[in-house]
Design a protein around this motif. Structure first.
Motif, short mmCIF file in Angstrom:
data_model
loop_
_atom_site.label_atom_id
_atom_site.label_comp_id
_atom_site.label_asym_id
_atom_site.label_seq_id
_atom_site.Cartn_x
_atom_site.Cartn_y
_atom_site.Cartn_z
N GLY A 296 0.74 -1.20 0.01
CA GLY A 296 -0.12 0.00 -0.17
C GLY A 296 0.95 1.29 -0.08
O GLY A 296 0.42 2.39 -0.54
N LEU A 297 1.90 1.23 0.64
CA LEU A 297 2.82 2.50 0.58
C LEU A 297 3.37 2.85 -0.50
O LEU A 297 3.61 3.76 -1.14
CB LEU A 297 4.01 2.18 1.72
CG LEU A 297 3.53 2.33 3.24
CD1 LEU A 297 4.63 1.76 4.21
CD2 LEU A 297 3.23 3.86 3.54
N ALA A 298 3.75 1.45 -1.17
CA ALA A 298 4.46 1.71 -2.52
C ALA A 298 3.29 2.27 -3.65
O ALA A 298 3.51 2.95 -4.43
CB ALA A 298 4.98 0.53 -3.06
N GLY A 299 2.03 1.66 -3.29
CA GLY A 299 0.95 1.92 -4.29
C GLY A 299 0.36 3.39 -4.05
O GLY A 299 -0.12 3.97 -4.99
N GLY A 300 0.98 3.86 -2.87
CA GLY A 300 0.30 5.26 -2.85
C GLY A 300 1.02 6.07 -3.67
O GLY A 300 0.25 7.22 -3.80
#
Length: 259
Positions: free
Chosen positions: A84-88
Motif C-alpha cells: 500500500g505504501l508503494a502503491g500510494g
C-alpha cells in the motif's frame, strides 16, 4: 496479481524456513496445552519469555495451527502495508525506471538471503538488528498475551505478535511486496511466503527437537541457501536481458509484462 509470480515467493518461504527453525522453532515446539509450569524459553538474540507447555494429539495440532495462522496473518498485514505504501505513489510506481529499480532490489535481496542462509555473508543480521526498535514496542504485548488463559485465541495472538520478530528473511520478501504496488497484492505476496514457511513450522510444532537438529545441519542450510540464491541470480539475469521470457517467468520474481 499485477504480474508478481507467487510460485517463487512460496518456494523462498519453503527453502528459507530452515532459518525459522533456528529463530523460533523452539518456541513453536513448546506451544500446547499447559500441564505444569516450566522454564522460560528464549529466542536467539531477542529474549522474550514464552512458557514451555506440553500436550498431545489433536490439542497440539490445534494450537500449532492457531499459532501459525496468527503468524501468517501478521505477514499478510505487513505485506499489505508495504504494498500500500508503494502503491500510494502510483504516479511514480508506474514509471518503468522505478519499477525496474524495485525489481532489481527484490532479486538482490534474494541473493543476500541465500548467502545469509549459507553463512557465506551475514549482512542480513544488521537488518534484523535494525528491526529491534519495532520489536521493543511489540514484546511487552507478547508477555501480556503469554500470561492469558490457554486456548486457541491465545495461540493465535502469540503467533500474530511473534510474526513481527525482526527477521531478515521476512524483510527481504517485503521488498517484493512493495514491488507489487498495492495493498491487496502485497498481502498476497506475504500470504504465499507465509504458506511456504508453514510446512516447516507446523512440523516443528509437532516433531520438536529432532527436526530442528536436521534443519540446523550445514548441508541442509547450504542446499536451501543455494536454491534461494539461484532464484535471485535468475531474476537478475532476466532483468539484465540475459534470459528470455516464457517459462522463466514462473521461477523469477517479476512484475508486469515488460520485465
Amino acid at each position: 496479481m499485477s504480474g508478481i509470480s507467487l510460485f517463487p515467493v512460496f518456494l523462498v518461504g519453503l527453502a528459507g524456513s530452515v532459518h525459522c527453525a533456528g529463530m523460533c522453532g523452539g518456541i513453536v515446539g513448546a506451544l500446547s496445552l499447559p500441564r505444569r509450569p516450566a522454564p522460560l524459553l528464549r529466542a536467539p538474540a531477542f529474549p522474550v519469555p514464552v512458557r514451555s507447555e506440553t500436550a498431545a494429539g489433536g490439542a497440539a495440532l490445534a494450537y500449532v495451527g492457531a499459532y501459525n495462522a496468527g503468524r501468517i496473518a501478521s505477514y499478510v498485514m505487513a505485506g499489505a502495508l508495504a504494498g500500500g505504501l508503494a502503491g500510494g505513489a502510483a504516479s511514480l510506481a508506474s514509471l518503468p525506471a522505478l519499477q525496474a529499480g524495485f525489481y532489481w532490489a527484490a532479486n538482490l535481496m534474494l541473493v543476500v538471503l541465500g548467502l545469509f542462509l549459507m553463512d557465506a555473508w551475514r549482512g542480513l543480521a544488521s537488518v534484523e538488528r535494525a528491526g529491534q526498535a519495532l520489536w521493543r514496542q511489540v514484546s511487552p504485548l507478547l508477555r501480556r498475551v503469554n500470561g492469558a488463559p490457554a486456548g486457541g485465541a491465545r495461540m493465535f495472538a502469540l503467533g500474530a505478535l511473534w510474526g513481527w520478530l525482526p527477521c531478515g528473511m521476512v524483510y527481504s520478501v517485503l521488498v517484493t511486496a512493495m514491488l507489487s504496488g498495492s495493498a491487496l497484492d502485497g498481502a498476497g505476496v506475504m500470504l504465499a511466503f507465509g504458506l511456504g514457511t508453514l510446512p516447516m513450522l507446523a512440523a516443528l510444532g509437532l516433531a520438536g527437537a529432532r527436526l530442528r537438529a536436521l534443519a540446523a545441519r550445514r548441508a541442509v542450510r547450504l542446499a536451501c541457501g543455494l536454491a534461494i540464491l539461484a532464484f535471485g541470480i535468475l531474476g537478475l539475469a532476466r532483468a539484465a536481458g540475459g534470459l528470455p521470457p516464457g517459462w522463466m517467468h514462473e521461477l523469477c520474481l517479476s512484475v508486469g509484462r515488460s520485465i
